[in-house]
Design a protein around this motif. Structure first.
Motif, mmCIF file in Angstrom:
data_model
loop_
_atom_site.group_PDB
_atom_site.id
_atom_site.type_symbol
_atom_site.label_atom_id
_atom_site.label_comp_id
_atom_site.label_asym_id
_atom_site.label_seq_id
_atom_site.Cartn_x
_atom_site.Cartn_y
_atom_site.Cartn_z
ATOM 1 N N VAL A 45 -34.353 5.397 32.701
ATOM 2 C CA VAL A 45 -34.697 6.742 33.172
ATOM 3 C C VAL A 45 -35.780 7.353 32.284
ATOM 4 O O VAL A 45 -36.754 7.952 32.761
ATOM 5 C CB VAL A 45 -33.450 7.643 33.197
ATOM 6 C CG1 VAL A 45 -33.827 9.082 33.548
ATOM 7 C CG2 VAL A 45 -32.422 7.106 34.182
ATOM 8 N N ALA A 46 -35.646 7.204 30.964
ATOM 9 C CA ALA A 46 -36.623 7.767 30.026
ATOM 10 C C ALA A 46 -38.003 7.150 30.218
ATOM 11 O O ALA A 46 -39.032 7.822 30.051
ATOM 12 C CB ALA A 46 -36.143 7.558 28.589
ATOM 13 N N ALA A 47 -38.026 5.878 30.583
ATOM 14 C CA ALA A 47 -39.305 5.203 30.789
ATOM 15 C C ALA A 47 -39.890 5.480 32.164
ATOM 16 O O ALA A 47 -41.017 5.050 32.464
ATOM 17 C CB ALA A 47 -39.126 3.695 30.590
ATOM 18 N N GLY A 48 -39.162 6.178 33.014
ATOM 19 C CA GLY A 48 -39.642 6.497 34.351
ATOM 20 C C GLY A 48 -39.584 5.328 35.304
ATOM 21 O O GLY A 48 -40.208 5.365 36.369
ATOM 22 N N LEU A 49 -38.817 4.314 34.958
ATOM 23 C CA LEU A 49 -38.752 3.121 35.805
ATOM 24 C C LEU A 49 -37.730 3.258 36.921
ATOM 25 O O LEU A 49 -37.832 2.580 37.942
ATOM 26 C CB LEU A 49 -38.424 1.896 34.947
ATOM 27 C CG LEU A 49 -39.441 1.574 33.849
ATOM 28 C CD1 LEU A 49 -38.969 0.384 33.018
ATOM 29 C CD2 LEU A 49 -40.800 1.283 34.479
ATOM 30 N N MET A 50 -36.718 4.111 36.722
ATOM 31 C CA MET A 50 -35.677 4.285 37.728
ATOM 32 C C MET A 50 -35.206 5.734 37.688
ATOM 33 O O MET A 50 -35.336 6.421 36.672
ATOM 34 C CB MET A 50 -34.470 3.353 37.464
ATOM 35 C CG MET A 50 -34.814 1.873 37.405
ATOM 36 S SD MET A 50 -33.375 0.833 36.969
ATOM 37 C CE MET A 50 -32.433 0.924 38.485
ATOM 38 N N SER A 51 -34.679 6.190 38.805
ATOM 39 C CA SER A 51 -34.038 7.508 38.816
ATOM 40 C C SER A 51 -32.674 7.383 38.153
ATOM 41 O O SER A 51 -32.138 6.282 37.982
ATOM 42 C CB SER A 51 -33.872 8.010 40.257
ATOM 43 O OG SER A 51 -32.928 7.210 40.938
ATOM 44 N N GLU A 52 -32.104 8.538 37.775
ATOM 45 C CA GLU A 52 -30.810 8.494 37.087
ATOM 46 C C GLU A 52 -29.735 7.889 37.982
ATOM 47 O O GLU A 52 -28.917 7.095 37.525
ATOM 48 C CB GLU A 52 -30.409 9.908 36.648
ATOM 49 C CG GLU A 52 -29.149 9.932 35.785
ATOM 50 C CD GLU A 52 -28.922 11.282 35.146
ATOM 51 O OE1 GLU A 52 -27.904 11.428 34.433
ATOM 52 O OE2 GLU A 52 -29.747 12.190 35.343
ATOM 53 N N SER A 53 -29.720 8.252 39.261
ATOM 54 C CA SER A 53 -28.716 7.696 40.175
ATOM 55 C C SER A 53 -28.889 6.196 40.344
ATOM 56 O O SER A 53 -27.905 5.455 40.394
ATOM 57 C CB SER A 53 -28.795 8.408 41.528
ATOM 58 O OG SER A 53 -30.086 8.238 42.102
ATOM 59 N N ASP B 94 -27.333 6.188 24.435
ATOM 60 C CA ASP B 94 -28.009 4.989 23.929
ATOM 61 C C ASP B 94 -27.574 3.845 24.833
ATOM 62 O O ASP B 94 -26.648 3.089 24.525
ATOM 63 C CB ASP B 94 -27.598 4.708 22.481
ATOM 64 C CG ASP B 94 -28.163 5.718 21.505
ATOM 65 O OD1 ASP B 94 -29.321 6.130 21.688
ATOM 66 O OD2 ASP B 94 -27.443 6.106 20.567
ATOM 67 N N SER B 95 -28.237 3.732 25.991
ATOM 68 C CA SER B 95 -27.823 2.724 26.975
ATOM 69 C C SER B 95 -29.025 2.229 27.762
ATOM 70 O O SER B 95 -30.110 2.835 27.751
ATOM 71 C CB SER B 95 -26.792 3.315 27.947
ATOM 72 O OG SER B 95 -27.389 4.296 28.774
ATOM 73 N N TRP B 96 -28.806 1.115 28.448
ATOM 74 C CA TRP B 96 -29.849 0.531 29.275
ATOM 75 C C TRP B 96 -30.284 1.520 30.358
ATOM 76 O O TRP B 96 -31.479 1.696 30.604
ATOM 77 C CB TRP B 96 -29.325 -0.751 29.911
ATOM 78 C CG TRP B 96 -30.304 -1.446 30.814
ATOM 79 C CD1 TRP B 96 -31.212 -2.391 30.465
ATOM 80 C CD2 TRP B 96 -30.465 -1.221 32.229
ATOM 81 N NE1 TRP B 96 -31.938 -2.783 31.571
ATOM 82 C CE2 TRP B 96 -31.500 -2.077 32.664
ATOM 83 C CE3 TRP B 96 -29.845 -0.394 33.159
ATOM 84 C CZ2 TRP B 96 -31.916 -2.119 33.984
ATOM 85 C CZ3 TRP B 96 -30.266 -0.425 34.483
ATOM 86 C CH2 TRP B 96 -31.300 -1.278 34.886
ATOM 87 N N ALA B 97 -29.322 2.176 30.992
ATOM 88 C CA ALA B 97 -29.654 3.104 32.072
ATOM 89 C C ALA B 97 -30.495 4.262 31.557
ATOM 90 O O ALA B 97 -31.482 4.657 32.197
ATOM 91 C CB ALA B 97 -28.368 3.628 32.717
ATOM 92 N N GLU C 115 -25.489 -2.610 37.506
ATOM 93 C CA GLU C 115 -24.394 -3.228 36.749
ATOM 94 C C GLU C 115 -24.688 -3.254 35.252
ATOM 95 O O GLU C 115 -23.784 -3.432 34.435
ATOM 96 C CB GLU C 115 -24.131 -4.640 37.254
ATOM 97 C CG GLU C 115 -25.312 -5.582 37.112
ATOM 98 C CD GLU C 115 -25.034 -6.972 37.653
ATOM 99 O OE1 GLU C 115 -25.885 -7.857 37.443
ATOM 100 O OE2 GLU C 115 -23.982 -7.167 38.273
ATOM 101 N N ARG C 116 -25.964 -3.090 34.876
ATOM 102 C CA ARG C 116 -26.330 -3.082 33.463
ATOM 103 C C ARG C 116 -26.316 -1.678 32.862
ATOM 104 O O ARG C 116 -26.658 -1.495 31.687
ATOM 105 C CB ARG C 116 -27.727 -3.680 33.291
ATOM 106 C CG ARG C 116 -27.840 -5.136 33.690
ATOM 107 C CD ARG C 116 -29.294 -5.552 33.844
ATOM 108 N NE ARG C 116 -29.911 -4.924 35.011
ATOM 109 C CZ ARG C 116 -31.172 -5.148 35.403
ATOM 110 N NH1 ARG C 116 -31.935 -5.976 34.697
ATOM 111 N NH2 ARG C 116 -31.662 -4.545 36.477
ATOM 112 N N ALA C 117 -25.910 -0.696 33.629
ATOM 113 C CA ALA C 117 -26.035 0.702 33.217
ATOM 114 C C ALA C 117 -25.351 0.980 31.886
ATOM 115 O O ALA C 117 -25.894 1.692 31.038
ATOM 116 C CB ALA C 117 -25.467 1.614 34.298
ATOM 117 N N HIS C 118 -24.182 0.433 31.667
ATOM 118 C CA HIS C 118 -23.398 0.768 30.478
ATOM 119 C C HIS C 118 -23.630 -0.190 29.314
ATOM 120 O O HIS C 118 -22.887 -0.131 28.328
ATOM 121 C CB HIS C 118 -21.915 0.815 30.830
ATOM 122 C CG HIS C 118 -21.555 1.977 31.708
ATOM 123 N ND1 HIS C 118 -21.345 3.240 31.216
ATOM 124 C CD2 HIS C 118 -21.407 2.062 33.054
ATOM 125 C CE1 HIS C 118 -21.061 4.060 32.216
ATOM 126 N NE2 HIS C 118 -21.099 3.369 33.348
#
Length: 423
Positions: free
Chosen positions: A312-320, A305-308, A326-329
Motif C-alpha cells: 500500500v505504501a508503495a502504491g502498488l495495491m489498494s489497502e483492500s 510492519d507487513s507485506w500488505a 494471502e501474503r498480507a500478514h
C-alpha cells in the motif's frame, strides 16, 4: 503406650446377621457399631459368656428359673458346670494382652521424607489418559487447557483480556498493564501487547518475555521523569533484548536448526496521561483511537510492519486488495535474534476530546480492520468500563471465528486520577 482393649469381633452382625470379619469395627452391610455389646437374645441366655456368681443357685438359694444373673440353664435346671451347661466362668474367651503394639508409622511421613506425589492429571477430553509433561494426553493426544488460555487483568484505569481463540492449540499472545504517576503526581496508564510469531521456536515464551520487560521498563522509567515517548522507545529495546536472550538458552539452542527461527514476537504499546497519548510498536499489532463522541472520527494510530502495508505504501495495491492477499500478514518487522534490524516506531498524540485507546493483536483487528469498523464494536462506555469492553471485543473476535489468538487492552483517555478503575 497402652491402648484400650477392644471387644472381640462377632461372627455375625447383631443387627442384620451379615457375616463380619475379625477386627471389624462396623458392619459392612448396615454400618452397625460392632464395638457395642448387644443384649443377649432370649434363645441365647442359656449360654452367658460370664456368670455373675460361681454357684448354680440363685442368690436366694432357690433353684434357678432362667432369670438373668441366676447362673442356671434356660430350662430351669440348676447349672452344674457340666459341658453344655453355662455354670460359672467359661474359658472359650481368648486371653487379652496387657498391652497392644502401636501401628508402625508411615515411612513416607517420616521427617525429611518427600511428600507423596500428586495423583496424575487425567485428560479433560477422554477422561482416561494421563497427561504428559508437555500438556498432551498420552491416550488421545488432546492438548490440555493451559494457564494462559484465557487471562484477564486490570490495573487501575487500564484492563486487558487475552484468549487462545478457537483454532490454535495454545495462546502465543501476552500482555502487561499497569499504572503509576509522573514525578509531579500526574497519573499515567500503560499497556503492552505482544503476539508470538507462530513460525518461530517458543513464540509463547517470546511474547511473555517481551511484554514483561517492556512493562517493567515503562513503570520504572516514567516515575523518574523520562518523557513517555522516550520511555516507550526504551521499553521496546528492553523487550527486544529479552527475546534475543531466549535464543541463547539451552532449550532453544538444542531445537534451533537451519529450518527454524529463533523465538520472535511483535509488540505494541500505549502510554496515556491526562494530556498525552504515546504509542510504540514493531510488527503488525495495532492501536486504535475511539472517541467517546461517536460523531467524531476514530483513527488507527499505528502502521503495520507487513507485506500488505508495504504494498500500500508503495502504491502498488489498494489497502483492500493488499489485505485480501494471502501474503498480507507476512511481517517485515519483529523482535527476535533473527530480526534484520530493530526499528522501534513511536508516535505521540494530543486528542482534543475523551475516548478509549484500544491496543490489540491481529486476532481482533482481523474482524474489525478499519478504524470505523473498530469504533462500531467498541462499547459506548469503554472509557468508563475498560475490562468489560476488553471482554466484549474478545467476544467479537471469537464470534467471528476465533481463527487466531486474540488480546485486547483498553485504556481511557485522558488518564483518570489515581484510584479510578473499571466500573
Amino acid at each position: 503406650m497402652s491402648q484400650m482393649p477392644q471387644q472381640a469381633a462377632l461372627p455375625k452382625c447383631p443387627s442384620c446377621a451379615e457375616p463380619v470379619e475379625p477386627g471389624d469395627l462396623y458392619c459392612g452391610a448396615c454400618g452397625y457399631d460392632l464395638s457395642v455389646v448387644p443384649a443377649a437374645p432370649q434363645d441365647q441366655q442359656d449360654h452367658p459368656t460370664l456368670t455373675m456368681t460361681g454357684s448354680g443357685t440363685a442368690g436366694d438359694g432357690t433353684p434357678g428359673d432362667g432369670t438373668p444373673g441366676d447362673g442356671t440353664a434356660g430350662d430351669g435346671t440348676a447349672g452344674d458346670g457340666t459341658a453344655g451347661q453355662a455354670s460359672g466362668v467359661r474359658f472359650d474367651r481368648p486371653a487379652e494382652p496387657d498391652e497392644y503394639p502401636l501401628q508402625a508409622p508411615d515411612p513416607r511421613l517420616a521427617a525429611g521424607a518427600p511428600a507423596p506425589a500428586d495423583p496424575a492429571q487425567v485428560c479433560v477430553a477422554c477422561r482416561a489418559g494421563h497427561v504428559d509433561g508437555d500438556g498432551y494426553c498420552e491416550n488421545c493426544g488432546h492438548a490440555q487447557p493451559r494457564e494462559r488460555d484465557h487471562v484477564e487483568r486490570e490495573s487501575g484505569p487500564v484492563a486487558a483480556v487475552s484468549d487462545r481463540g478457537l483454532r490454535h492449540h495454545r495462546n502465543e499472545d501476552a500482555f502487561a498493564v499497569g499504572h503509576t504517576a509522573l514525578p509531579d503526581g500526574t497519573p499515567v496508564a500503560v499497556a503492552i501487547v505482544c503476539d508470538g510469531v507462530s513460525s518461530a521456536t517458543r513464540p509463547d515464551d517470546a511474547s511473555l518475555a517481551a511484554s514483561q520487560a517492556a512493562g517493567d521498563t515503562l513503570l520504572a522509567a516514567l516515575p523518574r521523569g523520562t518523557h513517555p515517548q522516550q520511555a516507550m522507545h526504551e521499553a521496546i529495546v528492553a523487550a527486544a533484548q529479552a527475546v534475543n536472550a531466549l535464543a541463547e538458552e539451552p532449550a532453544t539452542a538444542r531445537e534451533h536448526a537451519p529450518h527454524q527461527n529463533a523465538p520472535a514476537c511483535t509488540i505494541v504499546g500505549a502510554v496515556v496521561t491526562p494530556g498525552l497519548l504515546v504509542v510504540g510498536w514493531v510488527g503488525d499489532s495495532r492501536v486504535y483511537w475511539v472517541p467517546t463522541d461517536r460523531g467524531a472520527p476514530p483513527a488507527r494510530l499505528t502502521e503495520d510492519d507487513s507485506w500488505a502495508a508495504q504494498m500500500v505504501a508503495a502504491g502498488l495495491m489498494s489497502e483492500s486488495e493488499a489485505y485480501a492477499d494471502e501474503r498480507a500478514h507476512a511481517i517485515t518487522g519483529w523482535l527476535g535474534a533473527d530480526a534484520y534490524e530493530l526499528e522501534p516506531h513511536t508516535a505521540s498524540f494530543k486528542p482534543d476530546r475523551p475516548g478509549a485507546v484500544v491496543v490489540c493483536t491481529d486476532g481482533l483487528w482481523n474482524y474489525a480492520e478499519t478504524a470505523e469498523e473498530m469504533s462500531e464494536v467498541v462499547p459506548a462506555d469503554a472509557a468508563a468500563r475498560p475490562l468489560h469492553s476488553a471482554r466484549v471485543l474478545v467476544g467479537h473476535a471469537l464470534d467471528g471465528g476465533g481463527h487466531d489468538n486474540v488480546t485486547v487492552a483498553v485504556l481511557p483517555f485522558p488518564a483518570p486520577p489515581q484510584g479510578a478503575g473499571s466500573a
